[in-house]
Design a protein around this motif. Sequence first.
Motif, short mmCIF file in Angstrom:
data_model
loop_
_atom_site.label_atom_id
_atom_site.label_comp_id
_atom_site.label_asym_id
_atom_site.label_seq_id
_atom_site.Cartn_x
_atom_site.Cartn_y
_atom_site.Cartn_z
N ASP A 59 -2.71 -3.68 -3.42
CA ASP A 59 -1.51 -3.51 -2.61
C ASP A 59 -1.60 -4.50 -1.45
O ASP A 59 -2.60 -4.52 -0.73
CB ASP A 59 -1.43 -2.09 -2.05
N SER A 60 -0.57 -5.28 -1.29
CA SER A 60 -0.58 -6.23 -0.19
C SER A 60 0.84 -6.56 0.22
O SER A 60 1.80 -6.23 -0.47
CB SER A 60 -1.33 -7.51 -0.58
N ILE A 77 7.03 -8.26 3.59
CA ILE A 77 7.69 -7.23 2.79
C ILE A 77 6.64 -6.51 1.94
O ILE A 77 5.70 -7.14 1.44
CB ILE A 77 8.80 -7.83 1.91
N TYR A 78 6.80 -5.21 1.82
CA TYR A 78 6.01 -4.40 0.89
C TYR A 78 6.99 -3.93 -0.17
O TYR A 78 7.85 -3.11 0.10
CB TYR A 78 5.38 -3.20 1.63
N ASN A 122 -3.76 -4.83 7.59
CA ASN A 122 -4.34 -3.80 6.72
C ASN A 122 -3.72 -2.44 7.00
O ASN A 122 -3.44 -1.67 6.08
CB ASN A 122 -5.86 -3.74 6.89
N GLN A 123 -3.51 -2.12 8.26
CA GLN A 123 -2.90 -0.83 8.61
C GLN A 123 -1.45 -0.76 8.17
O GLN A 123 -0.96 0.30 7.79
CB GLN A 123 -3.03 -0.58 10.11
N SER A 145 2.43 1.55 4.65
CA SER A 145 3.49 1.32 3.67
C SER A 145 3.16 2.01 2.35
O SER A 145 4.03 2.59 1.72
CB SER A 145 3.67 -0.18 3.44
N LYS A 146 1.90 1.94 1.94
CA LYS A 146 1.49 2.60 0.70
C LYS A 146 1.66 4.11 0.83
O LYS A 146 2.10 4.77 -0.11
CB LYS A 146 0.04 2.25 0.37
N HIS A 147 1.35 4.64 1.98
CA HIS A 147 1.51 6.09 2.21
C HIS A 147 2.98 6.49 2.09
O HIS A 147 3.31 7.50 1.44
CB HIS A 147 0.96 6.45 3.59
N VAL A 148 3.87 5.73 2.69
CA VAL A 148 5.31 6.01 2.58
C VAL A 148 5.75 5.90 1.12
O VAL A 148 6.48 6.73 0.60
CB VAL A 148 6.14 5.06 3.48
N GLY A 149 5.28 4.85 0.43
CA GLY A 149 5.62 4.66 -0.98
C GLY A 149 5.11 5.78 -1.87
O GLY A 149 5.80 6.23 -2.79
#
Length: 198
Positions: A22-23, A33-34, A159-160, A165-169
Amino acid sequence: MKKILTGIVALLFSSGAFAQKDSLAFDEHNKYIYYKTAEQPGAVADTLYDRGLYFLKKAYPVKVLKLVKADKDGNALSGAGAFVIGKKGLLGNSEGGEMAYKIRVEVKDGKYRYWLTDFVYQPYQRNRYGNAEIMHGKDVALEKAAEKLSKADFNACLNQVVIGSKHVGDNLKAYMLKTSSLEKHDVKKVKRVSTKEW
């Protein structure tokens, strides 16, 4: 001993490879953008739209994530949110500021996509009561944060942002899999009374 060292090195490289999965990327406007797409076979666009709407309204408190716009054609949603960015200090970690972002969710039959972009860092300062509050007028777009922060702080910030973003996703994905949608207003049945008979 040699096997243990080899195992530790392999573990470090595998965790590094996992972190790279994930980046952030740059979009056509040169903004971070994520971006993710997800298949959901059997789900129609209306159902996915309702679930995305439910996510934007109920998943987080309004201060953390809120619905900004629901398109009339029923295939796109826009929201705005923020998550806390930590700062490393001499005595430990503290809250460094908030990363504000915009989220967009688009749906089609059997799939949806979402992206977080327009990241803006809003640093915290301590007020006279010792509480952290946003320093107004010091907002920095993530694209320009490399100029304002040291390289180590900027990389830690990136990184944060990926983790947030991964948490929201991940939360959005969980809501997209749920069978519940927006709460339906309970319409109470009104009892009929005949005035002809008594």
